[in-house]
Scaffold this motif. Structure first.
Motif, PDB file in Angstrom:
ATOM      1  N   ILE A   1       0.858  -1.181   0.000  1.00 60.82           N
ATOM      2  CA  ILE A   1       0.000   0.000   0.000  1.00 60.82           C
ATOM      3  C   ILE A   1       0.897   1.234   0.000  1.00 60.82           C
ATOM      4  CG2 ILE A   1      -1.737   1.279   1.313  1.00 60.82           C
ATOM      5  CD1 ILE A   1      -2.514  -1.461   2.573  1.00 60.82           C
TER       6      ILE A   1
ATOM      7  N   HIS B   1      -9.459   1.841   8.897  1.00 59.66           N
ATOM      8  CA  HIS B   1      -8.554   0.898   8.229  1.00 59.66           C
ATOM      9  C   HIS B   1      -8.152  -0.221   9.195  1.00 59.66           C
ATOM     10  CE1 HIS B   1      -5.239  -0.650   5.805  1.00 59.66           C
ATOM     11  NE2 HIS B   1      -4.417  -0.428   6.820  1.00 59.66           N
TER      12      HIS B   1
ATOM     13  N   GLY C   1       3.320   4.127   3.489  1.00 57.65           N
ATOM     14  CA  GLY C   1       2.254   3.173   3.213  1.00 57.65           C
ATOM     15  C   GLY C   1       2.391   1.987   4.141  1.00 57.65           C
TER      16      GLY C   1
ATOM     17  N   TYR D   1      -8.710   2.569   0.459  1.00 58.31           N
ATOM     18  CA  TYR D   1      -9.028   2.442  -0.967  1.00 58.31           C
ATOM     19  C   TYR D   1     -10.258   3.278  -1.307  1.00 58.31           C
ATOM     20  CZ  TYR D   1     -10.253   0.406  -5.451  1.00 58.31           C
ATOM     21  OH  TYR D   1     -10.575   0.246  -6.770  1.00 58.31           O
TER      22      TYR D   1
ATOM     23  N   ALA E   1      -4.927   5.701  -0.732  1.00 53.98           N
ATOM     24  CA  ALA E   1      -3.770   4.867  -1.074  1.00 53.98           C
ATOM     25  C   ALA E   1      -4.009   4.113  -2.376  1.00 53.98           C
ATOM     26  CB  ALA E   1      -3.490   3.878   0.060  1.00 53.98           C
TER      27      ALA E   1
ATOM     28  N   TYR F   1      -2.707   0.406  -4.365  1.00 48.59           N
ATOM     29  CA  TYR F   1      -2.328  -0.938  -3.961  1.00 48.59           C
ATOM     30  C   TYR F   1      -1.591  -1.642  -5.080  1.00 48.59           C
ATOM     31  CZ  TYR F   1      -5.732  -0.115  -0.298  1.00 48.59           C
ATOM     32  OH  TYR F   1      -6.409   0.427   0.768  1.00 48.59           O
TER      33      TYR F   1
END
Length: 96
Positions: free
Chosen positions: A6, A22, A46, A69, A74, A76
């Motif tokens: 991430i 998260h 990240g 997301y 972020a 991925y």
């Protein structure tokens, strides 16, 4: 098995605002048996998640539920690998 890398796409203040959500997402997936390890990158740009799932498609769907997301915090990168060796304590996990 997958490694999810991430990378934050925004400033740390926005990361901090979504961090608890998260962490709840992570906890849910540890309980479901999907996640094996996770943590922030050093320096804090990240994070990394080690994932035990059979399908990349299922993993994509799962990651779409991560608040990082959903909020555009972020990006991925997913790396799939085949486990051929592991520590004894992981044998039952990685062979399933």
């Amino acid at each position: 098995m997958f490694i999810v890398s991430i990378t934050y796409h925004t400033n740390l203040s926005q990361v901090e605002e979504a961090l608890q959500a998260h962490l709840n997402f992570l906890d849910d997936n540890y309980q479901a048996g999907h996640f094996l390890a996770s943590g922030p990158k050093v320096p804090r740009t990240g994070g990394i998640i080690l994932v035990n799932m059979q399908s990349r498609d299922e993993l994509h769907i799962l990651l779409e539920n991560d608040p990082f997301y959903r909020e555009g915090i972020a990006v991925y990168e997913i790396t799939e690998f085949t486990v051929t060796k592991s520590a004894e304590c992981l044998k039952d996990i990685v062979s399933s």
